[in-house]
Scaffold this active site. Structure first.
Site, PDB file in Angstrom:
ATOM      1  N   CYS A 338       0.884  -1.173   0.000  1.00  0.00           N
ATOM      2  CA  CYS A 338       0.000   0.000   0.000  1.00  0.00           C
ATOM      3  C   CYS A 338       0.916   1.215   0.000  1.00  0.00           C
ATOM      4  CB  CYS A 338      -0.961  -0.027   1.182  1.00  0.00           C
ATOM      5  SG  CYS A 338      -0.197  -0.342   2.785  1.00  0.00           S
ATOM      6  N   ARG A 344      -3.182  -1.615   5.106  1.00  0.00           N
ATOM      7  CA  ARG A 344      -3.932  -2.385   4.112  1.00  0.00           C
ATOM      8  C   ARG A 344      -3.184  -3.634   3.676  1.00  0.00           C
ATOM      9  NH1 ARG A 344      -5.189   3.162   0.880  1.00  0.00           N
ATOM     10  NH2 ARG A 344      -3.190   3.617   1.888  1.00  0.00           N
ATOM     11  N   ARG A 384      -2.607   3.450  15.939  1.00  0.00           N
ATOM     12  CA  ARG A 384      -3.912   3.119  15.362  1.00  0.00           C
ATOM     13  C   ARG A 384      -4.969   2.894  16.444  1.00  0.00           C
ATOM     14  NH1 ARG A 384      -1.664   5.126  11.840  1.00  0.00           N
ATOM     15  NH2 ARG A 384      -0.988   4.229   9.855  1.00  0.00           N
TER      16      ARG A 384
END
EC number: 3.1.3.95
Length: 704
Positions: A338, A344, A384
């Site tokens: 990605c 991803r 994240r």
């Protein structure tokens, strides 16, 4: 504890949005790790525990007639509405929760204070339980094409890769280092998964720093070496998981994607998965729909559609399916990237691995997959998941989407996974709870710097201990399902209520099918335990049941009581010799029908022997022996006697209905009853003597 100014608050209300009646009062406790609410009334005094690191946002609302509202929204999608009496106390609790839920320093996370009272040796063995490198050994690596190198042991090649990586055996260290300089964040192409059946490989990396015209010979050589490890295919796919427009925009920044003119035998594909910012916004819209108090069908469905969440899940699954088909059907190797190769790329490689390999659908397999593709390969869990106070724009539900994809597969293939939905939810909870060290930091190097292997505990032993709670009762075994081929048509992509609405029980909570199956399985285990205990009691008898319940023993008993009238009727009547010989010699010349009667006796004796064997089989099937009775629930009465439906008479005796004729010398009272039963004493009831008429006939035969 420095941030806790009010450790205990009384007269706090916990409002349930589904219940219209006035909420009951309770007590709110603040600890260093949890917020605990205890109902003040009720016999059970229900407790609600919320891990502080699960709290995503704290919102202090304007004062109402009930009091001062305080709303907590959690990373595991719990929403808690508290109402406090005092505005001042409410503000102090609000400030405390802000500081406790997102500490500034990693050392303040729960994992560094969590102490499950285990020894140092147990902690160390817990960290060794799941080894991602061992998974490559399962794939047959190292071999003639691939090698495991520790060239990154000091994180000199890539700071976000693990110390050991798998690269083609034919390339030099200089080629690997040269390629890393041409990739974003130095994330060089390395092996993710090898499909042993055809040597097709799935590799992963970050985007090249190609811009519009830049090229790198070392990078081109490395990709060619990856392609040559699979001689069964003339080309290799390069899969860019981003939308093409995003990749082209990165070219203007000196990054971008591979130029097919510079790489031999590659085929390029874009997958169209959106970036972390779009995913974060999509989840926020989804949760707004989930929080609607009484939505209409139109409001819920339109809100779900406008969030775009299910479209994103579908895009990730489509990318995984494409890679799976490329490897399995086209026998081609695939390189996935990605932008930086940790979001991803991790999603798509993991989904493809699960589709290709049933091992990753087991408890251990999924734990290894998460350790290998997410933890060791540098998914930025700390950023994240928002573990620390930092940039909120780095927060994104990447790992949540991966678990959602697994759940979608479990819905389509309910018998293919060893674990159930609760296992996914438990993993999701601990990714955010910071109770264990596995998901701290953004890469392996961060965890080593934090010394998590010395100061914290691994989550995997904790989950292994609870395997019975997480086992899928429908699982058909490792070999039942090979490569999965799911459908991603719109009606097969479902909203995961068990994740996003798991804490909304409502007035009448629906019954979970999984919970019902687990309850049935639990009851079955209890019944099996009862049966096992009964079997142990049966073995306590002085004489083993199998010695009683055999045809030979049964025959011995008959012989003792009857002198074998059925197997040797002539001997019983006092006539020596074989029946055929005696008939030929004229010894048995009385009445022409005597031989026919004797043939009938032998036939009935054979039938009885056969019936006895059948009865013994029945006895073995229901484990009947001795004086120990099996419970009435199994249809067997107290003194080792089955009820009439089982076909055994109450006294378990041989009596009456199938009389052997008087000519044989056996009285009518000696036969097989209609029930074909046996006595509890294994004896023979009734008159076993020879009737007068038959005695006279026997004497007459002797005179003849």
């Amino acid at each position: 504890m420095d941030h806790i100014t009010v450790p205990k608050v009384e007269n706090v209300k916990l409002v349930d949005r589904y219940v219209s009646k006035k909420p009951a009062n309770g007590i709110l406790y603040l600890t260093a790790t949890h917020l605990i609410y205890v109902e003040a009334s009720g016999a059970a005094r229900k407790e609600t525990w919320i891990a502080l690191h699960h709290i995503a946002t704290v919102e202090k609302l304007p004062i109402t007639s009930l009091g001062c509202p305080l709303t907590l929204r959690c990373k595991n999608f719990r929403v808690a509405h508290f109402v406090l009496d005092s505005d001042l106390v409410c503000h102090e609790v609000y400030i405390s929760l802000l500081k406790l839920s997102q500490p500034a320093l990693p050392e303040d996370l729960y994992a560094f204070s969590y102490n499950p009272k285990s020894s140092k040796e147990m902690r160390e063995s817990g960290w060794k339980l799941i080894d991602p490198i061992s998974d490559f050994g399962r794939m047959g690596i190292p071999n003639r094409n691939w090698t495991i190198t520790d060239a990154n042991r000091n994180y000199e090649i890539c700071s976000t890769y693990p110390p050991e990586i798998v690269v083609p055996k034919s390339v030099t260290l200089g080629t690997v280092v040269g390629s890393s300089k041409f990739r974003s964040k130095e994330r060089v192409p390395v092996l993710s998964y090898l499909y042993k059946e055809n040597n097709a490989a799935i590799c992963r990396c970050s985007q090249p720093l190609s811009g519009f015209y830049t090229r790198c010979v070392d990078d081109e050589l490395l990709l060619e070496a990856i392609s040559q490890t699979n001689p069964g295919s003339q080309f290799m796919y390069v899969v860019d998981t981003r939308p093409k427009l995003n990749a082209m925009a990165n070219r203007a920044a000196g990054k971008g994607y591979e130029n097919e003119d510079n790489y031999a035998n590659i085929r390029f594909r874009f997958m169209g998965i959106e970036n972390i910012h779009v995913m974060r916004s999509s989840l926020q819209k989804l949760l707004e729909v989930c929080e609607l108090k009484t939505p209409t069908m139109s409001e819920f469905l339109s809100g779900l559609e406008s969030s775009g969440w299910l479209r994103h899940i579908k895009a990730i699954m489509d990318a995984g399916i494409f890679i799976t088909k490329a490897v399995k059907v086209e026998k081609a190797s695939v390189l996935v990237h990605c932008s930086d190769g940790w979001d991803r790329t991790a999603q798509v490689c993991s989904v493809a691995s699960i589709l290709l390999d049933p091992f990753y659908r087991t408890f251990k397999g999924l734990m290894i997959l998460i350790e290998k593709e997410w933890i060791s390969m540098g998914h930025k869990f700390s950023q994240r998941c928002g573990h620390l106070d930092g940039d909120s724009k780095e927060v994104s539900p990447i790992f949540t989407q991966f678990l959602d994809c697994i759940w979608q597969l479990m819905e389509q293939f309910p018998c293919a996974f060893e674990f159930n939905e609760n296992f996914l939810l438990e993993i999701h909870d601990h990714v955010f709870s910071c109770q264990f060290g596995n998901f701290l930091g953004n890469c392996q190097k961060d965890r080593e710097d934090l010394r998590v292997y010395e100061k914290t505990h691994s989550v995997w032993p904790f989950l292994v201990q609870r395997k019975p709670d997480f086992r899928n009762p429908l699982y058909k075994g490792f070999t039942m399902y090979g490569v999965l081929n799911p459908s991603t048509v719109p009606y097969n992509i479902q909203f995961w209520c068990g994740m996003y609405n798991r804490f909304d029980k409502g007035l009448q909570p629906k019954q979970s099918m999984l919970e019902s199956l687990l309850e049935i399985k639990k009851q079955r285990a209890m019944l099996e335990t009862d049966v096992h205990e009964l079997e142990k009691k049966l073995k306590v008898r002085d004489e083993p049941p199998e010695e009683i319940c055999t045809c030979s023993q049964l025959g011995n008993i008959l012989s003792q009581h009857l002198g074998s009238p059925l197997t040797n009727p002539l001997g019983f009547m006092g006539i020596n010799g074989d029946l055929n010989t005696l008939m030929e010699n004229g010894t048995l010349s009385r009445e022409g029908g005597l031989r026919a009667q004797m043939d009938q006796v032998k036939s009935q004796g054979a039938d009885l022997h056969h019936n006895c064997c059948e009865i013994v089989g029945s006895l073995r099937a229901i484990n009947i022996s001795g004086d120990v009775g099996i419970s009435e629930a199994m249809g067997i009465s107290g003194d080792m006697c089955t009820f009439e439906a089982t076909g055994f008479s109450k006294d378990l005796g041989i009596c009456g209905a199938m009389d052997i004729s008087e000519a044989t010398g056996i009285s009518g009272n000696l036969g097989i009853s209609e029930a074909r039963g046996f006595s509890g004493d294994m004896g023979i009831l009734g008159d076993t003597g020879i009737s007068k008429a038959s005695t006279k006939e026997a004497d007459y035969s002797k005179h003849q």
